[in-house]
Write an enzyme that holds these catalytic residues in place. Structure first.
Site, PDB file in Angstrom:
ATOM      1  N   ASP A  12       0.851  -1.191   0.000  1.00 22.85           N
ATOM      2  CA  ASP A  12       0.000   0.000   0.000  1.00 22.85           C
ATOM      3  C   ASP A  12       0.887   1.241   0.000  1.00 22.85           C
ATOM      4  O   ASP A  12       2.113   1.160   0.101  1.00 22.85           O
ATOM      5  CB  ASP A  12      -0.938   0.008   1.214  1.00 22.85           C
ATOM      6  CG  ASP A  12      -0.215  -0.329   2.516  1.00 22.85           C
ATOM      7  OD1 ASP A  12       0.914   0.173   2.707  1.00 22.85           O
ATOM      8  OD2 ASP A  12      -0.758  -1.082   3.325  1.00 22.85           O
ATOM      9  N   ASP A  60       9.686   5.404  13.268  1.00 25.55           N
ATOM     10  CA  ASP A  60      10.355   4.354  14.036  1.00 25.55           C
ATOM     11  C   ASP A  60      11.793   4.089  13.596  1.00 25.55           C
ATOM     12  O   ASP A  60      12.727   4.205  14.381  1.00 25.55           O
ATOM     13  CB  ASP A  60       9.528   3.063  14.000  1.00 25.55           C
ATOM     14  CG  ASP A  60       9.094   2.676  12.597  1.00 25.55           C
ATOM     15  OD1 ASP A  60       9.587   3.276  11.618  1.00 25.55           O
ATOM     16  OD2 ASP A  60       8.263   1.751  12.471  1.00 25.55           O
ATOM     17  N   ASP A  87       1.297   5.211   1.631  1.00 20.13           N
ATOM     18  CA  ASP A  87       0.905   6.179   2.650  1.00 20.13           C
ATOM     19  C   ASP A  87       1.416   7.560   2.257  1.00 20.13           C
ATOM     20  O   ASP A  87       2.472   7.695   1.629  1.00 20.13           O
ATOM     21  CB  ASP A  87       1.478   5.799   4.020  1.00 20.13           C
ATOM     22  CG  ASP A  87       0.963   4.443   4.507  1.00 20.13           C
ATOM     23  OD1 ASP A  87      -0.112   4.028   4.044  1.00 20.13           O
ATOM     24  OD2 ASP A  87       1.653   3.812   5.326  1.00 20.13           O
TER      25      ASP A  87
END
Length: 465
Positions: free
Chosen positions: A74, A157, A76
């Site tokens: 996907d 992260d 983002d």
């Protein structure tokens, strides 16, 4: 300009973590990502945001995967527009989440996730305010403080997930040398590892999954605190832990992930199979085969049922409990259902297995004893069951691991592929255990014998009397 705008709106200081950031813009000639590699829905979403005066970048795993030659699942987008501002631009969109508010933009069957640049938590000047954002262990409870692009990069992260790709200039914005780490095949967390793991303990699982999936080495400072902080996973909501475990087990590298999880001390309490692997010889072989088969199917592009996977991973816990109940004198079928209920109830405390999974898991387990009965109409009723294929594959796995006889697998494989006439012939004829009674002539009674003698002496028969 963007930084000044957010300072005026939110009246706070720029995060100290961004003071030493140095933006590196990587041109197309070096990274090679073409906008045609971005999905049409993501391009359209980014275009609408930029046309409205906002910035819009492709971020996260999509940029990372394209650079590594992988196909992203996907796309983002990160923007300086708030969820409400972005929502006004798209007819088919909705704001989701409370801990981390996002916008989902729908284009046909595709959904693009749009997030607003995140900023740092409030200053520690007001301690009570900070406590509303974190729990006693430092885990983030809310993360809806918006900030600048630089601050957003620091809040991500790992460095290789903090790359921003502009689909129109075809440039990559790199604030944390993530591009260098990616080329060096190094997984490095952003900021202080202990603090970042306390903010979100799931990052420890994610580090193991990404390292296995991307064939990378975890940086030593990133890996060092994982073993000590592993108990923090007990504070993660079960539903979120289930979601991360599914990503790990369905990554196509589940076997290497499980071994790494155990070596780093992240297995305790997550799944029984992670506690017993490499400790019980039969259980180890069964689980290794299950994970290897799962990895092979995913790498071949085939579908894998999460319910079947969990049924495989939890089976030896059920088997041990089932045998315990049977040894105590319980009916085997009753003992099996008690064992199933015990194991699933125990797992609900750690992983919120949805009912749609637990129902299928129960059916797969409860059908296993039925494969051992091959007489009468029982095999025909079993093959008509809606879950026969999953239960049959599970039985094959048990045979391959040495738990039950291989002859059983051969018989059922032949039976399921045969036509009706052949199936009828394969069913063994029942052998009667009743003894045949010897039919001997009934001896005449003493009364009848004397009557017959009298009639004979007088010359009369019974019919003439």
């Amino acid at each position: 300009m963007i930084r000044k705008f957010f300072n005026q709106v939110f009246k706070r200081k720029i995060a100290t973590g961004t003071a030493n950031l140095k933006l590196r813009i990587i041109p197309f000639s070096k990274h090679g990502i073409n906008r045609n590699q971005i999905s049409p829905c993501a391009l359209k979403t980014a275009h609408e945001l930029q046309k409205a005066g906002f910035s819009a970048f492709i971020v996260g795993g999509a940029v990372r995967d394209i650079l590594l030659g992988l196909k992203p699942k996907d796309f983002d987008i990160a923007t300086n527009a708030t969820p409400e501002q972005a929502r006004c631009l798209f007819r088919r969109s909705r704001i989701i989440g409370r801990r981390f508010r996002l916008l989902h933009v729908m284009c046909g069957n595709e959904t693009v996730e749009v997030s607003t640049f995140r900023g740092p938590l409030p200053d520690s000047d007001t301690l009570t305010e900070v406590k509303t954002y974190t729990d006693q262990h430092g885990r983030l409870l809310r993360d809806n403080v918006f900030g600048s692009q630089e601050e957003d990069a620091v809040r991500r992260d790992f460095t290789l997930n903090a790359l921003f790709y502009d689909p129109f200039s075809e440039e990559i914005y790199d604030y944390l040398d993530g591009y260098t780490d990616l080329k060096a095949q190094t997984l490095r967390i952003i900021g202080d590892p202990v603090t970042r793991y306390r903010e979100d303990p799931v990052r420890m699982l994610r580090a193991v999954r990404l390292a296995a999936k991307l064939d990378m080495q975890i940086d030593s400072s990133t890996a060092k605190p994982i073993g000590d902080l592993a108990p923090l996973l007990q504070n993660v909501p079960p539903a979120r832990l289930l979601d991360e475990m599914l990503k790990l087990l369905l990554s196509g590298h589940a076997l290497s992930c499980v071994v790494d999880l155990r070596q780093r001390g992240l297995h305790h309490g997550l799944l029984p199979m992670l506690d017993v692997i490499l400790e019980q010889p039969l259980g180890e072989r069964f689980i290794t085969l299950a994970l290897k088969n799962t990895d092979d199917r995913i790498q071949q592009g085939k579908h894998v049922s999460p319910a079947f996977l969990f049924a495989s991973l939890l089976w030896h816990e059920v088997l041990a409990t089932w045998n315990s109940y049977k040894n105590s004198g319980e009916n085997p079928l009753t003992a099996l259902y008690r064992a199933i209920n015990d194991v699933l109830s125990k797992q609900q405390k750690n992983l919120a297995i949805p009912r749609r999974f637990s129902t299928t898991i129960t059916e797969i387990w409860s059908m296993q004893p039925r494969f051992e009965s091959r007489v009468g109409r029982k095999p025909f009723r079993l093959v008509a069951h809606p879950r026969i294929r999953a239960a049959y594959d599970f039985m094959l796995l048990r045979c391959e691991s040495g738990e039950i006889s291989q002859e059983l697998a051969t018989w059922w494989t032949d039976f399921m592929s045969a036509d009706m006439d052949t199936r009828q012939k394969m069913i063994p004829k029942p052998v009667s255990t009743r003894k045949r009674k010897n039919r001997s002539r009934r001896k005449p009674s003493s009364h009848n014998a004397s009557t017959d003698h009298t009639l004979a002496s007088t010359g009369k028969t019974k019919d003439t009397l």
